[in-house]
Design an enzyme around this catalytic site. Sequence first.
Site, PDB file in Angstrom:
ATOM      1  N   SER A 219       0.926  -1.319   0.035  1.00 25.05           N
ATOM      2  CA  SER A 219       0.108   0.027   0.037  1.00 25.05           C
ATOM      3  C   SER A 219       0.718   1.501  -0.224  1.00 25.05           C
ATOM      4  CB  SER A 219      -0.863  -0.114   1.190  1.00 25.05           C
ATOM      5  OG  SER A 219      -0.425   0.213   2.157  1.00 25.05           O
TER       6      SER A 219
ATOM      7  N   LYS B 278       0.789   4.433   6.989  1.00 23.78           N
ATOM      8  CA  LYS B 278       0.041   5.454   5.753  1.00 23.78           C
ATOM      9  C   LYS B 278       0.508   6.874   6.027  1.00 23.78           C
ATOM     10  CE  LYS B 278      -3.017   2.307   4.722  1.00 23.78           C
ATOM     11  NZ  LYS B 278      -2.743   1.285   3.514  1.00 23.78           N
TER      12      LYS B 278
END
Length: 230
Positions: free
Chosen positions: A40, A95
Site C-alpha cells: 500500500s 500510511k
Amino acid sequence: MTAFRKSTLREYFESIVIAVILALFIRTWVVQAFKIPTGSMENNLLVGDHLLVNKFVFGQTAAEAERLLLPNGVVHRGDIVVFKFPEDPERDFIKRVIGLPGETVELRDKRVYIDEAPLEEMYLPERMTNLLPGAVAIDGRDNYGPVIVPHEHYFMMGDNRDNSEDSRFWGTLPLSHIKGKSMFVYWSFESAGPELIPQSGVGAALRRMSSVVIHFFTRTRWDRMFSQTR
C-alpha cells in the site's frame, strides 16, 4: 564487621531485570521495529522493508504525569506514521498524513485537493496523482469527498493510491491512535515463494541453514539499508 557482598547469581539477575526494563521502556515509549506487510505504500516503502518507528516524537499519553515527561510533537502533512487501525486496534497500519484537522479533503480524478487547492505530491509518480488518458475514474477511490477532517483527526492515504485501504474507506484517524513516525529502513528483504525442502533429517536442516545464509545476501536490498523514509 564483614562487608555485605552480592552473590554473582544475584548480580546477573539484577542486570537481566534492568536490561529487560530498559528494553520494555524503549519499545513502549521510544522506538519500535515495524515490517511492511503489504504494497500500500509502494514505491516509497516496499514489502519486506523493516523500519524503525520513533514513538517518542508524538508522545501520545493517557496520564497528566506522562504528558509532562514526554514530548507532544506536531503531526505534519506528509509524515509517514504507524497507527492502530481504527476498525481493529490490535492491527498496526502505516500510511501518509494527507489532511489535517479542520481541512477539507477531496479527490478529483486521483488529484488530491486541500481546501480547494491541488496538493503537490512530489514523492509520488504522476500515474498516482493524475488519471491517465483512457483510464476511467473509480468513485470512492479516484473521486472522493469533499469531507472535512474533524478536530484531532487526520486523513490518511497510502502512496499506492490504487491499492491502499485508507481514510477513503474507513474514515479519518483519531490522534490518539497514532503510535509513531517512521524514521528509516534498517533492513529490506525481498521475499520469494516457498521452496521445496525436505521436512526432516540432517539434510533438511543443512539445506535450511544454507538457504537462510544464501538468501540473506541475495535477497537483501542493500541499496535500501538505512535509507530515510519520506
